[in-house]
Design a protein around this motif. Sequence first.
Motif, short mmCIF file in Angstrom:
data_model
loop_
_atom_site.label_atom_id
_atom_site.label_comp_id
_atom_site.label_asym_id
_atom_site.label_seq_id
_atom_site.Cartn_x
_atom_site.Cartn_y
_atom_site.Cartn_z
N ASP A 44 -16.44 73.31 100.23
CA ASP A 44 -15.79 72.25 99.45
C ASP A 44 -16.81 71.29 98.86
O ASP A 44 -16.73 70.93 97.68
N ALA A 45 -17.77 70.87 99.68
CA ALA A 45 -18.79 69.94 99.20
C ALA A 45 -19.62 70.56 98.09
O ALA A 45 -19.93 69.91 97.09
N GLN A 84 -18.71 73.00 96.06
CA GLN A 84 -17.87 73.14 94.87
C GLN A 84 -17.73 71.79 94.15
O GLN A 84 -17.86 71.73 92.93
N ASN A 85 -17.48 70.74 94.91
CA ASN A 85 -17.35 69.40 94.31
C ASN A 85 -18.65 68.96 93.66
O ASN A 85 -18.65 68.36 92.58
N LEU A 89 -19.19 70.95 90.38
CA LEU A 89 -18.28 70.45 89.35
C LEU A 89 -18.74 69.09 88.84
O LEU A 89 -18.80 68.85 87.63
N SER A 90 -19.10 68.22 89.76
CA SER A 90 -19.57 66.89 89.38
C SER A 90 -20.86 66.97 88.56
O SER A 90 -21.02 66.27 87.56
N GLU A 103 -21.60 64.08 98.03
CA GLU A 103 -20.30 64.74 98.20
C GLU A 103 -20.03 65.04 99.67
O GLU A 103 -18.89 64.92 100.14
N LEU A 140 -16.92 63.61 101.84
CA LEU A 140 -16.00 64.47 102.58
C LEU A 140 -15.85 63.99 104.02
O LEU A 140 -14.75 63.98 104.57
#
Length: 161
Positions: A33-34, A36-37, A40-41, A66, A70
């Motif tokens: 998740d981190a 991916q974020n 994207l960021s 990130e 989280l």
Amino acid sequence: MNKEQFTAEVLKAEKSLYHIAKSILKNDEDCADAMQNAILSAYQKLHTLKNEVYFKTWITRILINESYQLIRERKKQVSYEDYLDERTANDQTVYSELYLTVQKLPEHYRVPFVLHYVEGYSVKEIAGILNLSESTVKVRLYRARNLMKERLNGEYGYETC
């Protein structure tokens, strides 16, 4: 930097980003998740990158932010089922003793340790990524090495030279 260059740079840095996320977050899903974020960021803020040479350092800083974000979000609430699932998953996973010893380091020592010894960043680069002075990074690396040495000596009875 265009879309293809961005993709190529992200793919080159993927393994390194995972190691860095794993040094902060325990759960593989949280690491994903981190990452991916962060990707994207980074893509959305690509126009703020001043020099493409520093892409890996720049995206690493985004990933660290990130990861901490989280952690802050997850501290707010954890369901009992998730807690039990996480404990069960951790009990069944087999890690090397060295990995477990690194994971037991306090976070402010663990992150610079992984950045330097696993990912190969210089002290100067780590100072820039973590917004610390170079001398602080050197002290944290020294203390992390000493903690590792103490814990591994106690665990295995090795003598240091």
